[in-house]
Design a protein around this motif. Sequence first.
Motif, mmCIF file in Angstrom:
data_model
loop_
_atom_site.group_PDB
_atom_site.id
_atom_site.type_symbol
_atom_site.label_atom_id
_atom_site.label_comp_id
_atom_site.label_asym_id
_atom_site.label_seq_id
_atom_site.Cartn_x
_atom_site.Cartn_y
_atom_site.Cartn_z
ATOM 1 N N ALA A 1 50.720 30.613 26.659
ATOM 2 C CA ALA A 1 49.239 29.940 26.123
ATOM 3 C C ALA A 1 47.850 30.125 25.663
ATOM 4 O O ALA A 1 47.952 31.281 26.372
ATOM 5 N N ALA A 2 47.093 30.416 24.602
ATOM 6 C CA ALA A 2 46.172 31.031 24.385
ATOM 7 C C ALA A 2 45.431 30.927 23.599
ATOM 8 O O ALA A 2 46.050 29.779 22.898
ATOM 9 N N THR A 3 44.144 30.782 23.553
ATOM 10 C CA THR A 3 43.018 31.393 22.665
ATOM 11 C C THR A 3 42.199 32.337 21.726
ATOM 12 O O THR A 3 41.652 31.625 21.211
ATOM 13 N N ASP A 4 43.605 32.978 21.915
ATOM 14 C CA ASP A 4 42.817 34.585 21.117
ATOM 15 C C ASP A 4 42.625 34.126 19.864
ATOM 16 O O ASP A 4 41.607 35.007 19.466
ATOM 17 N N ARG B 1 43.925 39.988 19.517
ATOM 18 C CA ARG B 1 44.920 38.795 19.757
ATOM 19 C C ARG B 1 46.270 38.933 20.135
ATOM 20 O O ARG B 1 47.277 39.821 19.979
ATOM 21 N N ILE B 2 46.362 38.728 21.516
ATOM 22 C CA ILE B 2 47.694 38.168 21.588
ATOM 23 C C ILE B 2 48.404 36.719 21.588
ATOM 24 O O ILE B 2 48.094 36.526 21.847
ATOM 25 N N PRO B 3 49.588 37.252 20.746
ATOM 26 C CA PRO B 3 49.686 35.590 20.313
ATOM 27 C C PRO B 3 50.786 35.354 21.819
ATOM 28 O O PRO B 3 51.339 36.021 22.791
ATOM 29 N N TRP C 1 34.802 33.856 25.650
ATOM 30 C CA TRP C 1 36.125 34.671 25.237
ATOM 31 C C TRP C 1 37.504 34.478 25.402
ATOM 32 O O TRP C 1 37.209 33.460 25.869
ATOM 33 N N PRO C 2 38.691 34.756 24.498
ATOM 34 C CA PRO C 2 39.610 34.505 25.057
ATOM 35 C C PRO C 2 40.296 34.080 26.465
ATOM 36 O O PRO C 2 40.217 34.973 27.217
ATOM 37 N N VAL C 3 41.484 33.210 26.499
ATOM 38 C CA VAL C 3 41.329 33.109 27.977
ATOM 39 C C VAL C 3 43.656 32.553 27.582
ATOM 40 O O VAL C 3 43.877 32.461 26.786
ATOM 41 N N ASN C 4 43.804 33.609 28.279
ATOM 42 C CA ASN C 4 45.552 32.342 28.289
ATOM 43 C C ASN C 4 46.254 32.642 29.941
ATOM 44 O O ASN C 4 45.788 32.252 30.584
ATOM 45 N N LEU C 5 47.077 31.759 29.031
ATOM 46 C CA LEU C 5 47.975 31.683 30.761
ATOM 47 C C LEU C 5 49.081 32.595 30.323
ATOM 48 O O LEU C 5 50.199 31.718 29.930
ATOM 49 N N THR C 6 49.432 33.016 32.047
ATOM 50 C CA THR C 6 50.941 33.725 31.985
ATOM 51 C C THR C 6 52.091 33.484 33.080
ATOM 52 O O THR C 6 52.114 32.721 34.129
ATOM 53 N N VAL C 7 53.199 33.353 32.641
ATOM 54 C CA VAL C 7 54.496 32.755 33.826
ATOM 55 C C VAL C 7 54.758 34.075 33.959
ATOM 56 O O VAL C 7 55.232 34.855 33.059
ATOM 57 N N PRO C 8 55.584 33.706 34.835
ATOM 58 C CA PRO C 8 56.893 35.289 35.164
ATOM 59 C C PRO C 8 57.763 35.129 34.563
ATOM 60 O O PRO C 8 58.250 33.990 34.085
ATOM 61 N N ASN C 9 58.668 36.213 33.219
ATOM 62 C CA ASN C 9 59.638 36.339 32.389
ATOM 63 C C ASN C 9 60.374 37.117 33.046
ATOM 64 O O ASN C 9 60.136 38.581 32.190
ATOM 65 N N GLY C 10 60.944 37.805 33.913
ATOM 66 C CA GLY C 10 62.273 38.410 34.736
ATOM 67 C C GLY C 10 61.449 39.538 35.338
ATOM 68 O O GLY C 10 60.559 38.691 36.672
ATOM 69 N N GLY D 1 54.213 33.836 23.864
ATOM 70 C CA GLY D 1 55.485 35.251 23.867
ATOM 71 C C GLY D 1 55.110 36.527 24.037
ATOM 72 O O GLY D 1 56.326 37.239 24.269
ATOM 73 N N TRP D 2 53.446 37.351 24.376
ATOM 74 C CA TRP D 2 53.577 38.385 24.203
ATOM 75 C C TRP D 2 53.839 38.933 25.857
ATOM 76 O O TRP D 2 53.676 37.507 26.784
ATOM 77 N N CYS D 3 54.376 39.808 26.118
ATOM 78 C CA CYS D 3 54.799 40.024 27.808
ATOM 79 C C CYS D 3 54.463 41.670 28.386
ATOM 80 O O CYS D 3 53.846 42.590 27.604
ATOM 81 N N THR D 4 53.857 41.605 29.321
ATOM 82 C CA THR D 4 53.216 42.521 29.982
ATOM 83 C C THR D 4 53.804 42.956 30.843
ATOM 84 O O THR D 4 54.150 41.547 32.065
ATOM 85 N N PRO D 5 53.408 43.639 31.755
ATOM 86 C CA PRO D 5 54.741 43.817 33.385
ATOM 87 C C PRO D 5 54.087 43.918 34.206
ATOM 88 O O PRO D 5 52.724 43.663 33.988
ATOM 89 N N MET D 6 54.895 42.891 35.311
ATOM 90 C CA MET D 6 54.080 42.476 35.818
ATOM 91 C C MET D 6 53.384 43.518 36.943
ATOM 92 O O MET D 6 52.148 42.654 37.828
ATOM 93 N N ALA D 7 53.841 44.078 37.560
ATOM 94 C CA ALA D 7 53.359 45.157 39.118
ATOM 95 C C ALA D 7 51.684 45.698 37.673
ATOM 96 O O ALA D 7 50.825 46.650 38.240
ATOM 97 N N GLY D 8 51.830 46.210 36.441
ATOM 98 C CA GLY D 8 50.697 47.235 35.870
ATOM 99 C C GLY D 8 50.195 46.205 35.106
ATOM 100 O O GLY D 8 49.213 46.174 34.670
#
Length: 266
Positions: free
Chosen positions: A114-117, A126-128, A98-107, A130-137
Amino acid sequence: MTKLVQALQRGLAVLEVLNRHNGLNANQLARRANLSRGTAHRMLETLREAGYVLRDELSGAYWLSIKVRGLSDGYIDEMWIANIVRPRIEKLGKEIVWPVNLTVPNGTDMMVRAATDYHSRLARYRIPTGWCTPMAGSASGRTFLAHCSEEDRNTFVELISRTSHNPRDALASDAELLEKKLNEIRQRGYDIQMSDENVMALSIPIFENDYAFACLTTRFSAQYISLEKGVERFLPALRATADEIGELYANRVTSRSPPEQDTAAD
Protein backbone atom coordinates in the motif's frame (compact mmCIF):
# COMPACT_ATOMS: atom_id res chain seq x y z
CA MET A 1 -21.84 -16.11 -25.69
CA THR A 2 -19.42 -17.99 -23.45
CA LYS A 3 -20.58 -21.49 -22.54
CA LEU A 4 -20.54 -21.95 -18.76
CA VAL A 5 -19.12 -25.04 -17.04
CA GLN A 6 -22.15 -26.46 -15.26
CA ALA A 7 -20.16 -28.98 -13.22
CA LEU A 8 -18.02 -26.18 -11.78
CA GLN A 9 -21.13 -24.19 -10.88
CA ARG A 10 -22.52 -27.23 -9.06
CA GLY A 11 -19.26 -27.83 -7.24
CA LEU A 12 -19.15 -24.24 -6.03
CA ALA A 13 -22.79 -24.51 -4.93
CA VAL A 14 -21.86 -27.57 -2.86
CA LEU A 15 -19.04 -25.65 -1.16
CA GLU A 16 -21.37 -22.71 -0.45
CA VAL A 17 -23.99 -24.99 1.13
CA LEU A 18 -21.41 -26.76 3.31
CA ASN A 19 -19.99 -23.40 4.32
CA ARG A 20 -23.41 -22.47 5.71
CA HIS A 21 -24.43 -25.94 6.95
CA ASN A 22 -21.31 -27.98 7.64
CA GLY A 23 -21.87 -31.66 8.44
CA LEU A 24 -24.60 -32.57 5.93
CA ASN A 25 -25.02 -35.98 4.34
CA ALA A 26 -25.59 -36.40 0.60
CA ASN A 27 -29.40 -36.37 0.91
CA GLN A 28 -29.44 -33.20 2.98
CA LEU A 29 -27.00 -31.44 0.70
CA ALA A 30 -28.93 -32.49 -2.43
CA ARG A 31 -32.07 -30.81 -1.14
CA ARG A 32 -30.31 -27.61 -0.10
CA ALA A 33 -28.28 -27.33 -3.33
CA ASN A 34 -31.19 -28.37 -5.55
CA LEU A 35 -29.29 -31.35 -6.95
CA SER A 36 -30.14 -35.00 -7.44
CA ARG A 37 -28.75 -37.29 -4.75
CA GLY A 38 -26.46 -38.97 -7.31
CA THR A 39 -25.02 -35.63 -8.46
CA ALA A 40 -24.58 -34.42 -4.89
CA HIS A 41 -22.76 -37.64 -3.97
CA ARG A 42 -20.42 -37.38 -6.99
CA MET A 43 -19.66 -33.75 -6.21
CA LEU A 44 -18.92 -34.53 -2.57
CA GLU A 45 -16.67 -37.44 -3.43
CA THR A 46 -14.81 -35.36 -6.03
CA LEU A 47 -14.22 -32.63 -3.44
CA ARG A 48 -13.16 -35.25 -0.91
CA GLU A 49 -10.65 -36.71 -3.37
CA ALA A 50 -9.27 -33.19 -3.94
CA GLY A 51 -8.89 -32.67 -0.19
CA TYR A 52 -11.53 -29.96 0.28
CA VAL A 53 -14.07 -32.17 2.07
CA LEU A 54 -13.88 -34.84 4.77
CA ARG A 55 -16.41 -37.66 5.34
CA ASP A 56 -17.50 -39.23 8.63
CA GLU A 57 -17.71 -42.92 7.78
CA LEU A 58 -20.18 -43.65 10.59
CA SER A 59 -22.75 -40.91 9.97
CA GLY A 60 -22.07 -40.28 6.28
CA ALA A 61 -21.80 -36.54 6.99
CA TYR A 62 -19.41 -34.35 5.00
CA TRP A 63 -17.32 -31.54 6.46
CA LEU A 64 -15.18 -28.85 4.88
CA SER A 65 -11.46 -29.47 5.44
CA ILE A 66 -8.85 -26.91 6.44
CA LYS A 67 -7.73 -26.81 2.78
CA VAL A 68 -10.82 -24.72 1.94
CA ARG A 69 -9.38 -21.86 4.00
CA GLY A 70 -6.56 -21.62 1.50
CA LEU A 71 -9.07 -20.43 -1.11
CA SER A 72 -9.77 -17.32 0.96
CA ASP A 73 -6.22 -16.48 2.06
CA GLY A 74 -5.69 -13.95 -0.72
CA TYR A 75 -9.01 -12.26 0.02
CA ILE A 76 -8.38 -12.10 3.76
CA ASP A 77 -4.87 -10.79 3.12
CA GLU A 78 -6.23 -8.04 0.88
CA MET A 79 -8.95 -7.20 3.41
CA TRP A 80 -6.46 -6.31 6.14
CA ILE A 81 -4.63 -4.09 3.68
CA ALA A 82 -7.88 -2.38 2.66
CA ASN A 83 -9.47 -2.14 6.11
CA ILE A 84 -6.47 -1.61 8.39
CA VAL A 85 -3.53 -0.30 6.39
CA ARG A 86 -4.83 2.02 3.70
CA PRO A 87 -7.00 4.29 5.90
CA ARG A 88 -4.15 4.77 8.34
CA ILE A 89 -1.34 5.43 5.90
CA GLU A 90 -3.60 7.82 3.97
CA LYS A 91 -4.25 9.70 7.20
CA LEU A 92 -0.52 9.72 7.94
CA GLY A 93 0.25 10.88 4.40
CA LYS A 94 -2.09 13.85 4.79
CA GLU A 95 -0.43 14.70 8.10
CA ILE A 96 3.19 14.64 6.93
CA VAL A 97 2.46 15.39 3.21
CA TRP A 98 5.41 13.29 2.01
CA PRO A 99 4.66 9.82 0.52
CA VAL A 100 4.23 6.79 2.79
CA ASN A 101 4.23 3.08 1.97
CA LEU A 102 3.91 -0.26 3.71
CA THR A 103 6.13 -3.14 2.61
CA VAL A 104 6.17 -6.86 3.44
CA PRO A 105 8.67 -9.65 2.66
CA ASN A 106 8.19 -11.22 -0.76
CA GLY A 107 10.80 -13.87 -1.36
CA THR A 108 14.12 -12.09 -0.91
CA ASP A 109 12.60 -8.67 -1.68
CA MET A 110 10.34 -6.23 0.12
CA MET A 111 7.10 -5.59 -1.76
CA VAL A 112 4.94 -2.46 -1.50
CA ARG A 113 1.42 -3.50 -0.46
CA ALA A 114 0.00 0.00 0.00
CA ALA A 115 1.29 3.49 -0.84
CA THR A 116 0.22 7.13 -0.88
CA ASP A 117 2.59 8.22 -3.65
CA TYR A 118 -0.19 9.17 -6.05
CA HIS A 119 -1.81 11.35 -3.38
CA SER A 120 1.36 13.15 -2.31
CA ARG A 121 2.18 16.46 -3.97
CA LEU A 122 5.78 16.13 -2.79
CA ALA A 123 6.62 12.70 -4.21
CA ARG A 124 9.72 13.09 -6.38
CA TYR A 125 8.90 9.77 -8.05
CA ARG A 126 5.92 7.48 -7.54
CA ILE A 127 6.21 3.92 -6.29
CA PRO A 128 3.21 1.74 -7.21
CA THR A 129 1.64 -1.10 -5.25
CA GLY A 130 3.46 -4.35 -6.09
CA TRP A 131 6.85 -2.66 -6.58
CA CYS A 132 9.74 -4.66 -5.06
CA THR A 133 13.09 -3.59 -3.64
CA PRO A 134 16.05 -5.79 -2.56
CA MET A 135 15.77 -6.82 1.08
CA ALA A 136 19.42 -6.35 2.08
CA GLY A 137 19.76 -3.30 -0.16
CA SER A 138 16.93 -1.14 1.12
CA ALA A 139 16.02 0.72 4.30
CA SER A 140 12.76 -1.22 4.69
CA GLY A 141 14.45 -4.56 4.05
CA ARG A 142 17.24 -4.00 6.55
CA THR A 143 14.71 -2.70 9.06
CA PHE A 144 12.72 -5.90 8.65
CA LEU A 145 15.83 -8.10 8.96
CA ALA A 146 16.90 -6.25 12.11
CA HIS A 147 13.55 -6.81 13.82
CA CYS A 148 12.27 -10.18 12.58
CA SER A 149 12.94 -13.44 14.44
CA GLU A 150 16.46 -14.83 14.37
CA GLU A 151 15.25 -17.93 12.53
CA ASP A 152 13.60 -15.85 9.80
CA ARG A 153 16.60 -13.54 9.56
CA ASN A 154 19.03 -16.45 9.09
CA THR A 155 16.79 -17.97 6.42
CA PHE A 156 16.40 -14.73 4.47
CA VAL A 157 20.09 -13.82 4.66
CA GLU A 158 21.13 -17.28 3.49
CA LEU A 159 18.72 -17.12 0.55
CA ILE A 160 19.80 -13.61 -0.42
CA SER A 161 23.51 -14.40 -0.28
CA ARG A 162 22.99 -17.60 -2.30
CA THR A 163 20.49 -16.47 -4.95
CA SER A 164 20.55 -12.68 -5.37
CA HIS A 165 22.59 -11.17 -8.19
CA ASN A 166 21.58 -7.61 -7.34
CA PRO A 167 24.64 -5.52 -6.32
CA ARG A 168 22.47 -3.79 -3.70
CA ASP A 169 22.20 -7.11 -1.84
CA ALA A 170 25.99 -7.48 -1.46
CA LEU A 171 25.74 -6.70 2.27
CA ALA A 172 24.14 -10.11 2.85
CA SER A 173 27.41 -11.83 1.85
CA ASP A 174 29.42 -10.04 4.55
CA ALA A 175 28.14 -11.59 7.78
CA GLU A 176 30.20 -9.40 10.12
CA LEU A 177 29.29 -6.12 8.43
CA LEU A 178 25.64 -7.13 8.12
CA GLU A 179 25.35 -8.00 11.81
CA LYS A 180 26.96 -4.69 12.76
CA LYS A 181 24.53 -2.80 10.53
CA LEU A 182 21.48 -4.65 11.87
CA ASN A 183 22.56 -4.07 15.48
CA GLU A 184 22.75 -0.33 14.79
CA ILE A 185 19.28 -0.38 13.27
CA ARG A 186 17.87 -2.29 16.27
CA GLN A 187 19.39 0.20 18.68
CA ARG A 188 17.88 3.26 17.03
CA GLY A 189 14.67 1.53 15.83
CA TYR A 190 14.80 2.66 12.19
CA ASP A 191 16.96 2.68 9.08
CA ILE A 192 17.65 5.30 6.42
CA GLN A 193 18.85 5.28 2.84
CA MET A 194 19.63 7.98 0.31
CA SER A 195 18.59 7.43 -3.31
CA ASP A 196 20.33 8.70 -6.42
CA GLU A 197 17.61 11.36 -6.69
CA ASN A 198 18.70 12.87 -3.34
CA VAL A 199 15.61 11.40 -1.66
CA MET A 200 15.91 10.04 1.87
CA ALA A 201 13.93 6.93 2.89
CA LEU A 202 13.14 6.54 6.60
CA SER A 203 11.78 3.11 7.53
CA ILE A 204 10.49 1.60 10.81
CA PRO A 205 9.21 -1.88 11.71
CA ILE A 206 5.60 -2.88 12.33
CA PHE A 207 5.35 -5.56 15.00
CA GLU A 208 3.05 -8.47 15.65
CA ASN A 209 3.90 -9.56 19.18
CA ASP A 210 7.71 -9.31 19.40
CA TYR A 211 8.72 -9.51 15.76
CA ALA A 212 8.38 -7.35 12.65
CA PHE A 213 6.08 -8.57 9.89
CA ALA A 214 6.07 -5.38 7.78
CA CYS A 215 7.68 -1.96 7.54
CA LEU A 216 6.39 1.60 7.24
CA THR A 217 8.45 4.03 5.18
CA THR A 218 8.32 7.69 4.23
CA ARG A 219 10.53 9.46 1.69
CA PHE A 220 11.51 13.12 1.78
CA SER A 221 13.87 15.39 -0.10
CA ALA A 222 17.29 15.64 1.50
CA GLN A 223 17.71 18.89 -0.39
CA TYR A 224 15.12 20.60 1.80
CA ILE A 225 15.08 18.54 5.00
CA SER A 226 18.17 17.28 6.80
CA LEU A 227 18.29 13.73 8.18
CA GLU A 228 18.14 15.01 11.74
CA LYS A 229 15.13 17.21 11.05
CA GLY A 230 13.44 14.44 9.09
CA VAL A 231 13.80 11.97 11.96
CA GLU A 232 12.63 14.56 14.48
CA ARG A 233 9.65 15.54 12.35
CA PHE A 234 8.45 12.21 10.93
CA LEU A 235 9.52 9.45 13.33
CA PRO A 236 6.86 10.03 16.07
CA ALA A 237 4.01 10.01 13.53
CA LEU A 238 5.41 6.93 11.80
CA ARG A 239 5.69 5.07 15.10
CA ALA A 240 2.18 5.98 16.20
CA THR A 241 0.75 4.69 12.91
CA ALA A 242 2.93 1.56 12.95
CA ASP A 243 1.81 0.77 16.51
CA GLU A 244 -1.84 1.18 15.56
CA ILE A 245 -1.51 -1.03 12.47
CA GLY A 246 0.38 -3.69 14.43
CA GLU A 247 -2.20 -3.79 17.20
CA LEU A 248 -5.13 -4.00 14.79
CA TYR A 249 -3.35 -6.67 12.73
CA ALA A 250 -2.72 -8.80 15.82
CA ASN A 251 -6.35 -8.48 16.93
CA ARG A 252 -7.98 -9.09 13.55
CA VAL A 253 -10.73 -11.73 13.85
CA THR A 254 -12.77 -13.56 11.26
CA SER A 255 -16.16 -14.60 12.62
CA ARG A 256 -19.36 -16.06 11.30
CA SER A 257 -22.64 -17.34 12.67
CA PRO A 258 -22.85 -20.98 13.81
CA PRO A 259 -24.31 -23.38 11.23
CA GLU A 260 -28.03 -24.06 11.29
CA GLN A 261 -29.19 -27.46 12.50
CA ASP A 262 -30.97 -29.73 10.00
CA THR A 263 -33.70 -31.65 11.78
CA ALA A 264 -35.39 -33.19 8.76
CA ALA A 265 -35.47 -37.00 8.64
CA ASP A 266 -33.84 -38.78 5.71
